[in-house]
Design an enzyme around this catalytic site. Sequence first.
Site, PDB file in Angstrom:
ATOM      1  N   TYR A  74       0.837  -1.206   0.000  1.00  0.00           N
ATOM      2  CA  TYR A  74       0.000   0.000   0.000  1.00  0.00           C
ATOM      3  C   TYR A  74       0.867   1.249   0.000  1.00  0.00           C
ATOM      4  O   TYR A  74       0.568   2.231  -0.683  1.00  0.00           O
ATOM      5  CB  TYR A  74      -0.937   0.010   1.219  1.00  0.00           C
ATOM      6  CG  TYR A  74      -1.940   1.143   1.124  1.00  0.00           C
ATOM      7  CD1 TYR A  74      -3.183   0.934   0.522  1.00  0.00           C
ATOM      8  CD2 TYR A  74      -1.636   2.416   1.591  1.00  0.00           C
ATOM      9  CE1 TYR A  74      -4.083   1.971   0.387  1.00  0.00           C
ATOM     10  CE2 TYR A  74      -2.533   3.454   1.457  1.00  0.00           C
ATOM     11  CZ  TYR A  74      -3.756   3.240   0.857  1.00  0.00           C
ATOM     12  OH  TYR A  74      -4.641   4.262   0.712  1.00  0.00           O
ATOM     13  N   PHE A 126      -7.709  21.904 -24.164  1.00  0.00           N
ATOM     14  CA  PHE A 126      -8.005  20.477 -24.259  1.00  0.00           C
ATOM     15  C   PHE A 126      -9.212  20.229 -23.359  1.00  0.00           C
ATOM     16  O   PHE A 126      -9.373  20.865 -22.311  1.00  0.00           O
ATOM     17  CB  PHE A 126      -6.817  19.583 -23.879  1.00  0.00           C
ATOM     18  CG  PHE A 126      -7.181  18.138 -24.084  1.00  0.00           C
ATOM     19  CD1 PHE A 126      -7.336  17.648 -25.375  1.00  0.00           C
ATOM     20  CD2 PHE A 126      -7.465  17.304 -23.023  1.00  0.00           C
ATOM     21  CE1 PHE A 126      -7.761  16.339 -25.595  1.00  0.00           C
ATOM     22  CE2 PHE A 126      -7.886  15.990 -23.234  1.00  0.00           C
ATOM     23  CZ  PHE A 126      -8.027  15.506 -24.519  1.00  0.00           C
ATOM     24  N   THR A 127     -10.035  19.285 -23.764  1.00  0.00           N
ATOM     25  CA  THR A 127     -11.351  19.073 -23.142  1.00  0.00           C
ATOM     26  C   THR A 127     -11.284  18.921 -21.620  1.00  0.00           C
ATOM     27  O   THR A 127     -11.858  19.723 -20.885  1.00  0.00           O
ATOM     28  CB  THR A 127     -12.008  17.828 -23.762  1.00  0.00           C
ATOM     29  OG1 THR A 127     -11.090  16.725 -23.670  1.00  0.00           O
ATOM     30  CG2 THR A 127     -12.363  18.065 -25.220  1.00  0.00           C
ATOM     31  N   ASP A 217       1.710  20.240 -20.513  1.00  0.00           N
ATOM     32  CA  ASP A 217       0.916  19.033 -20.699  1.00  0.00           C
ATOM     33  C   ASP A 217       1.797  18.083 -21.503  1.00  0.00           C
ATOM     34  O   ASP A 217       1.997  18.264 -22.701  1.00  0.00           O
ATOM     35  CB  ASP A 217      -0.383  19.351 -21.439  1.00  0.00           C
ATOM     36  CG  ASP A 217      -1.241  18.102 -21.635  1.00  0.00           C
ATOM     37  OD1 ASP A 217      -0.678  16.987 -21.647  1.00  0.00           O
ATOM     38  OD2 ASP A 217      -2.468  18.243 -21.784  1.00  0.00           O
ATOM     39  N   LYS A 260      -0.265   7.894 -23.161  1.00  0.00           N
ATOM     40  CA  LYS A 260       0.218   8.252 -24.502  1.00  0.00           C
ATOM     41  C   LYS A 260       1.715   7.920 -24.604  1.00  0.00           C
ATOM     42  O   LYS A 260       2.077   6.790 -24.880  1.00  0.00           O
ATOM     43  CB  LYS A 260      -0.036   9.743 -24.780  1.00  0.00           C
ATOM     44  CG  LYS A 260      -1.498  10.072 -25.129  1.00  0.00           C
ATOM     45  CD  LYS A 260      -2.335  10.319 -23.933  1.00  0.00           C
ATOM     46  CE  LYS A 260      -3.698  10.888 -24.250  1.00  0.00           C
ATOM     47  NZ  LYS A 260      -4.535  10.961 -23.041  1.00  0.00           N
ATOM     48  N   ARG A 385     -13.693  15.960 -33.386  1.00  0.00           N
ATOM     49  CA  ARG A 385     -12.986  16.998 -32.629  1.00  0.00           C
ATOM     50  C   ARG A 385     -13.414  18.339 -33.213  1.00  0.00           C
ATOM     51  O   ARG A 385     -12.720  18.947 -34.016  1.00  0.00           O
ATOM     52  CB  ARG A 385     -11.463  16.846 -32.747  1.00  0.00           C
ATOM     53  CG  ARG A 385     -10.889  15.617 -32.084  1.00  0.00           C
ATOM     54  CD  ARG A 385     -10.502  15.748 -30.622  1.00  0.00           C
ATOM     55  NE  ARG A 385     -11.578  15.665 -29.669  1.00  0.00           N
ATOM     56  CZ  ARG A 385     -11.392  15.260 -28.401  1.00  0.00           C
ATOM     57  NH1 ARG A 385     -10.211  14.870 -27.971  1.00  0.00           N
ATOM     58  NH2 ARG A 385     -12.392  15.253 -27.556  1.00  0.00           N
ATOM     59  N   PHE A 452     -19.027  15.156 -25.543  1.00  0.00           N
ATOM     60  CA  PHE A 452     -18.664  14.307 -26.700  1.00  0.00           C
ATOM     61  C   PHE A 452     -18.575  12.823 -26.337  1.00  0.00           C
ATOM     62  O   PHE A 452     -18.774  11.968 -27.187  1.00  0.00           O
ATOM     63  CB  PHE A 452     -17.331  14.769 -27.312  1.00  0.00           C
ATOM     64  CG  PHE A 452     -16.174  14.729 -26.354  1.00  0.00           C
ATOM     65  CD1 PHE A 452     -15.966  15.755 -25.445  1.00  0.00           C
ATOM     66  CD2 PHE A 452     -15.311  13.654 -26.341  1.00  0.00           C
ATOM     67  CE1 PHE A 452     -14.911  15.695 -24.546  1.00  0.00           C
ATOM     68  CE2 PHE A 452     -14.249  13.592 -25.451  1.00  0.00           C
ATOM     69  CZ  PHE A 452     -14.054  14.618 -24.540  1.00  0.00           C
TER      70      PHE A 452
HETATM   71  O1  PLI Z   1      -7.142  10.676 -20.730  1.00  0.00           O
HETATM   72  P1  PLI Z   1      -6.287  11.145 -19.586  1.00  0.00           P
HETATM   73  O2  PLI Z   1      -7.089  11.519 -18.417  1.00  0.00           O
HETATM   74  O3  PLI Z   1      -5.193  10.210 -19.249  1.00  0.00           O
HETATM   75  O4  PLI Z   1      -5.499  12.453 -20.088  1.00  0.00           O
HETATM   76  C1  PLI Z   1      -6.127  13.651 -20.371  1.00  0.00           C
HETATM   77  C2  PLI Z   1      -5.408  14.365 -21.468  1.00  0.00           C
HETATM   78  C3  PLI Z   1      -4.684  15.480 -21.167  1.00  0.00           C
HETATM   79  N1  PLI Z   1      -4.027  16.158 -22.139  1.00  0.00           N
HETATM   80  C4  PLI Z   1      -4.044  15.780 -23.427  1.00  0.00           C
HETATM   81  C5  PLI Z   1      -3.306  16.577 -24.435  1.00  0.00           C
HETATM   82  C6  PLI Z   1      -4.757  14.668 -23.801  1.00  0.00           C
HETATM   83  O5  PLI Z   1      -4.756  14.297 -25.076  1.00  0.00           O
HETATM   84  C7  PLI Z   1      -5.482  13.924 -22.814  1.00  0.00           C
HETATM   85  C8  PLI Z   1      -6.284  12.819 -23.143  1.00  0.00           C
HETATM   86  N2  PLI Z   1      -6.530  12.522 -24.400  1.00  0.00           N
HETATM   87  C9  PLI Z   1      -7.336  11.609 -24.895  1.00  0.00           C
HETATM   88  C10 PLI Z   1      -8.147  10.692 -24.080  1.00  0.00           C
HETATM   89  C11 PLI Z   1      -7.416  11.544 -26.332  1.00  0.00           C
HETATM   90  O6  PLI Z   1      -8.132  10.687 -26.876  1.00  0.00           O
HETATM   91  O7  PLI Z   1      -6.746  12.371 -26.977  1.00  0.00           O
END
Ligand code: PLI
Length: 460
Positions: A74, A126-127, A217, A260, A385, A452
């Site tokens: 933990y 970003f969303t 980011d 990513k 988008r 979305f």
């Molecule tokens: O999906 P998360 O919560 O791990 O990350 C959010 C996020 C933050 N910044 C940027 C630039 C992103 O592209 C992002 C998440 N992107 C997704 C889910 C996408 O499909 O692009």
Amino acid sequence: MTDISMMAEPYKIKMVEAIRMTTRAEREKAIRKAGYNTFLLRSEDVWIDLLTDSGTAAMSDYQWAGMMLGDEAYAGSRNFYFLEEVVRDIMGYKHLVPTHQGRGAEHILSQSLIKKGDHVAGNMYFTTTRLHQEMAGASFHDIIIDEAHKPSVEHPFKGNVDIGKLEDLIKEFGADKIPYVAIGAPVNMAGGQPISMENMKEVSRLCRKNGIKVVLDAARVLENCWFIKQREKGYEKKSLKDICRELCSHTDACTMSAKKDAYVNIGGWLAMNDDKFFTKAKELVVVYEGLHTYGGMAGRDMEAVARGFKEATENEYIVGWRVRQVEYLGNKLIDAGIPIVHPIGGHAVFLDAKAFLPHIPQEEYPAQMLAAEIYVESGVRTMERGIVSAGRDPATGKNRTPKLELVRVTIPRRAYTNSHMDVTALAIENVWKRRDAIKGLKITYEPEALRFFQARFEPV
Ligand code: PLI
């Protein structure tokens, strides 16, 4: 690029996952059932899944081997300390707060630094990032260069900040009302467009002079570093690691969606230099994510994240090939005369839905319908988008109407071959040939936030 080792995948395949082709009749039924929203399709009904590059990578043998070394204590897991060491080594930040994914880090960042009535500037929204800023009481201001809003304009660093716009904001609201500037590198919503080192330095100089933090980011930061290496004078011979470290040195903190550029299926972090900010973030992470030495990740996840980020930073063929595969698909579409965002971005090819379907007004969601049509045509899943992703202005309740109305054809890392890219291009070409007969959509259900993901539609 004459290096022949960059002309094929820098890996071989050890395990495969079967995918299933459906009939057109099955897909027509599935998209109706999904309310014309590709997020609501079942993945079993998808042939080639180009919805997102987030959490969809194939992990390496090095990462899978690391999963077996998960220390599931933990508190104080050894995998946390390894992750901390890797992030420090590559990015140079002093402190690390693990989170379950990127938006977990955005939540803690926003709650830690924003006060009600503040203003946050960024190179395009970003969303999830903007939503967390707004939920913490800030207003978001877009300070990206104008070129970024024009799909056909070529610019090597379309993710750059317009320094004049940032200066104007500081003059208008005062530096004490701007806790930080959020820099996407590269900028997802602009088409995966990078920011240059030179521009990052200028942003940093101006912010530091005014006591404003710069928060990176870093979701796709290695792809941004790859573009710097290819396009910016003086960086041709530098390693991705050196470029990444230098880029981060012009910032004070970062949020990371490890899903990513760390080549994993789940994970994230918030990293920073400031001790006070670290203390606050550590207090919040235990409330929302988990203890400060796991933040919502299992020990094995942290090991996979650390290994994935390290491997992608140290072996440049990994990121180089990934960007090249996106370029391969983009060039096929350009050759077919299909309007896309220029230049081709790092993680996806973005179709310009306004130019693809000029007869459908933006209020009838052309990009949403185009993504649905590509799915029905072929079983290839992409995503909107544009106006749907942009959502509503919280102050007026009115639709935001972004200049960019795009369909993102997103390439998961190491998951598909160029044969998949060939058939994806063919599928989009087939839709392009019958584009005049495509009609728009109307919304039948709309959630309040991040609509979305779950909104439903029907044809007008
Ligand atoms: O999906 P998360 O919560 O791990 O990350 C959010 C996020 C933050 N910044 C940027 C630039 C992103 O592209 C992002 C998440 N992107 C997704 C889910 C996408 O499909 O692009």
